[in-house]
Design an enzyme around this catalytic site. Structure first.
Site, PDB file in Angstrom:
ATOM      1  N   LYS A 130      -6.375  -1.891  -0.786  1.00 10.87           N
ATOM      2  CA  LYS A 130      -7.244  -1.697   0.383  1.00 10.87           C
ATOM      3  C   LYS A 130      -7.846  -3.020   0.847  1.00 10.87           C
ATOM      4  CE  LYS A 130      -7.568   2.842   1.287  1.00 10.87           C
ATOM      5  NZ  LYS A 130      -7.539   3.501   2.593  1.00 10.87           N
ATOM      6  N   GLU A 140     -13.520   5.111  -2.705  1.00 11.41           N
ATOM      7  CA  GLU A 140     -12.094   5.340  -2.493  1.00 11.41           C
ATOM      8  C   GLU A 140     -11.505   6.209  -3.597  1.00 11.41           C
ATOM      9  OE1 GLU A 140      -8.850   5.118  -0.153  1.00 11.41           O
ATOM     10  OE2 GLU A 140     -10.704   4.031   0.266  1.00 11.41           O
ATOM     11  N   ASP A 141     -10.843   7.296  -3.206  1.00  9.10           N
ATOM     12  CA  ASP A 141     -10.064   8.153  -4.106  1.00  9.10           C
ATOM     13  C   ASP A 141     -10.899   8.751  -5.241  1.00  9.10           C
ATOM     14  OD1 ASP A 141      -7.948   7.769  -2.480  1.00  9.10           O
ATOM     15  OD2 ASP A 141      -6.678   6.732  -3.909  1.00  9.10           O
ATOM     16  N   ASN A 180       0.010  11.753   1.273  1.00  8.87           N
ATOM     17  CA  ASN A 180       0.642  10.565   0.685  1.00  8.87           C
ATOM     18  C   ASN A 180       0.816  10.768  -0.819  1.00  8.87           C
ATOM     19  OD1 ASN A 180       0.982   8.662   2.839  1.00  8.87           O
ATOM     20  ND2 ASN A 180      -1.241   8.490   2.944  1.00  8.87           N
ATOM     21  N   TYR A 230       0.851  -1.188   0.000  1.00  8.82           N
ATOM     22  CA  TYR A 230       0.000   0.000   0.000  1.00  8.82           C
ATOM     23  C   TYR A 230       0.885   1.236   0.000  1.00  8.82           C
ATOM     24  CZ  TYR A 230      -4.302   2.484   0.063  1.00  8.82           C
ATOM     25  OH  TYR A 230      -5.327   3.301  -0.316  1.00  8.82           O
ATOM     26  N   ASP A 243     -13.758   6.208   2.741  1.00  7.74           N
ATOM     27  CA  ASP A 243     -12.601   6.112   3.621  1.00  7.74           C
ATOM     28  C   ASP A 243     -11.763   7.379   3.595  1.00  7.74           C
ATOM     29  OD1 ASP A 243     -10.896   4.609   5.428  1.00  7.74           O
ATOM     30  OD2 ASP A 243      -9.457   4.557   3.789  1.00  7.74           O
ATOM     31  N   ASP A 244     -11.685   8.058   2.449  1.00  4.76           N
ATOM     32  CA  ASP A 244     -10.910   9.295   2.377  1.00  4.76           C
ATOM     33  C   ASP A 244     -11.487  10.364   3.297  1.00  4.76           C
ATOM     34  OD1 ASP A 244      -9.183   8.342   0.238  1.00  4.76           O
ATOM     35  OD2 ASP A 244     -10.943   8.521  -1.037  1.00  4.76           O
ATOM     36  N   ARG A 250      -8.588  10.727  -8.163  1.00  2.63           N
ATOM     37  CA  ARG A 250      -7.721  11.398  -7.175  1.00  2.63           C
ATOM     38  C   ARG A 250      -6.970  10.330  -6.387  1.00  2.63           C
ATOM     39  NH1 ARG A 250      -6.520  12.306  -2.374  1.00  2.63           N
ATOM     40  NH2 ARG A 250      -8.092  10.814  -1.662  1.00  2.63           N
TER      41      ARG A 250
END
Length: 574
Positions: free
Chosen positions: A181, A252-253, A429, A110, A275-276, A163
């Protein structure tokens, strides 16, 4: 093969599994393949005689051989490819290896290395995993969901690749994120891999370098926007609800203009979270609560500057406000202690560009808040981040803008002038996007800073002591949240469940017992942390009325029953 997650060891510790496959069909199925560890009986009964070397290896021998091969790789990207190749061949061995070397390998599978892998996805592609749902195939989404080999999916992680970490639009390359993930769901919380499904929604890309790349594997088209995008997402969610009505759907993202919108649109229709937004918010809050305990100043008395105003800061801000309200503040008073800084400077009510961003409007400081501020010599235009820090005098500084080096020496020293224990979290990150390096932060604050980072850093030797830098990593939150949801049978995911997760994780902070220790548990303790978080989430789900009540002992038993341990089953012919 659809009931892997229901398998438990018998009295002798052996798991028996009847399979309808034979020979190479078994060897080509990662959840069944044992490589050289198949027994003589299995080789005879399952058509494997002659297909494997004669020596019957133990799992320990396989781990030794596999780790030896891993250590021969010379770059992190080669190590990533080696591990994903192992996952595609033998999932039990893959997870056993990760368990044994979690601190070493977690950054490989990850953050930060998954970012580099996602950037090169079309050039390092080996074999398919998960589902690729492209916009032109919108009419076939339900059929695609039914094409997967395992029918009892409990957790889906989905991205549209716009993203990815702090790297931007990577198109179909974003698939590395849901794959990674879900590997963490299994590694850290024991969610059986056969019950997980990574999905990429390919709605095109605006990354011209990808569109020009002759090896790009995605749909070569500019990103679909507006009503067409919304309709496509609706088709996807409706199909998921028909095929997997009890699934957890994790977003996610997604880009900030879509992330909060999709969460708000669907959170009351199925069991879903982002989750973000929520996971990042919870894991950051956990670290802040621990840091406040070390500093001896409660959260509601802290002044906070957030550098960045995207999805992650949205979640962090909301979680901090919820915790401050628990400590006695009103929501308005709590929001007043948070100062957002985006690409155009301080977020305040005098700006005319916030009307289409409700999150920023809610956290905007008064229009006249800067009237008495002191400016740097020869400064003009919007206040700089350093000027904002000098005037706000924050006790907490969080970086989530993916602007490397943004926390300069002058800025940090200015902050440290006014705070005994400055709390500084550069959490962007991957590592290349971090706002500061921990060693610099300690030097600039004379060792007083309480630090957590988004990507892993080695311990820092300062003032004759070794300081461990805690990683503000969502891995401490989302696997446990998922485990708690499944164990409790929750029908919806509430914000309170994430606050409960944050408080539970915070109690495990080593810094609460040693002020020089990490603000977060060691990654070797992540399964224990996930269980602790899961129980807190499950209890909160019951309290909130989104899960049926049961005794605490029964709930703990459900959590434990769901935590799969990677071990080989004894395969029997069907």
């Amino acid at each position: 093969m659809s009931t892997f997650h229901d398998l438990h060891p018998g009295p002798d510790g052996t798991i028996n599994l009847r399979v309808p496959l034979r020979g190479h069909q078994i060897l080509d199925t990662p959840m069944l393949n044992k490589g050289s560890a198949f027994s003589e009986e299995e080789r005879r009964d399952l058509g494997l005689l002659g297909l494997l070397p004669p020596h019957i290896a133990t799992l320990e021998e396989q781990l030794t051989r596999t780790y030896e091969n891993y250590c021969q790789k010379t770059t992190d990207l080669e190590r990533y490819l080696f591990l994903t190749g192992l996952q595609d061949r033998n999932e039990v061995l893959f997870y056993c290896l990760l368990h044994e070397h979690i601190t070493e390998m977690l950054p490989i599978i990850y953050t930060p290395i998954v970012g580099a892998a996602s950037q090169h996805y079309s050039h390092i592609y080996r074999r398919p995993r998960g589902l690729y749902i492209a916009y032109p195939d919108a009419a076939n989404i339900e059929q695609m969901l039914r094409n997967i080999p395992y029918s009892e999916i409990r957790v889906i992680v989905v991205t549209d690749g716009e993203r990815i970490l702090g790297l931007g639009d990577l198109g179909i390359g974003g698939m590395g994120i849901p794959i990674g993930k879900l590997a963490l769901y299994t590694l850290c919380a024991g969610i059986h891999p056969a019950t997980t499904l990574p999905i990429t929604l390919d709605v095109g890309t605006n990354n011209q370098s990808l569109l020009d790349d002759p090896l790009y594997l995605g749909w070569r088209h500019p990103r679909v926007r507006g009503a067409e995008y919304a309709a496509f997402i609706e088709q996807f969610v409706a199909a998921v609800m028909r095929v997997f009505p009890d699934v957890i759907l994790q977003w996610e993202d997604f880009a900030k203009q879509n992330a909060a919108t999709l969460l708000d649109r669907y959170r009351d229709r199925l069991c879903t979270f982002n989750d973000d937004i929520q996971g990042t918010g919870a894991v950051t809050l956990a670290g802040l609560l621990a840091a406040c305990d070390v500093a001896g100043v409660p959260l509601h008395q802290q002044r906070i500057v957030m550098y960045g105003a995207g999805s992650s800061v949205h979640g962090i801000s909301d979680q901090i406000v919820a915790a401050m309200v628990d400590e006695g503040l009103t929501p308005d008073a709590a929001r007043a202690q948070i100062w957002l800084v985006d690409s155009r400077g301080l977020v305040h009510a005098g700006r005319t560009d916030l009307s289409d961003e409700p999150f920023k409007v809610a956290y905007a400081q008064p229009a006249n808040c800067t009237d008495e501020w002191v400016r740097a010599e020869d400064a003009s235009g919007p206040f700089s981040l350093t000027e904002i820090v000098a005037n706000v005098r924050p006790s907490i500084l969080i970086g989530a803008a993916a602007q490397p080096g943004a926390f300069t020496e002058a800025l940090v020293r200015e902050m440290a002038r006014h705070v005994q224990r400055p709390i500084i979290f550069p959490i962007s990150n991957p590592t290349s996007k971090s706002e500061a390096i921990p060693a610099d932060l300690l030097t600039w604050t004379d060792g007083r800073a309480l630090i957590a980072t988004g990507s892993p850093y080695t311990p820092v030797f300062y003032d004759n002591r070794l300081i461990t830098i805690g990683q503000c990593n969502n891995v401490f939150i989302f696997p446990g949240v998922g485990l708690g949801i499944l164990a409790s049978g929750a029908q919806r995911v509430t914000d309170g469940m994430f606050v409960a997760a944050a408080r539970a994780l915070s109690t495990l902070s080593p810094a609460r017992h040693d002020p020089h220790a990490s603000l977060y548990p060691a990654q070797t303790e992540v399964r224990h942390a996930s269980r602790h978080v899961a129980l807190a989430v499950a209890h909160e789900a019951q309290r909130a009325g989104v899960a049926a009540a049961c005794a605490a002992e029964e709930l703990a038993q459900r959590v434990d029953a769901l935590m799969w341990e990677p071990r080989y089953a004894r395969l029997l012919p069907a």
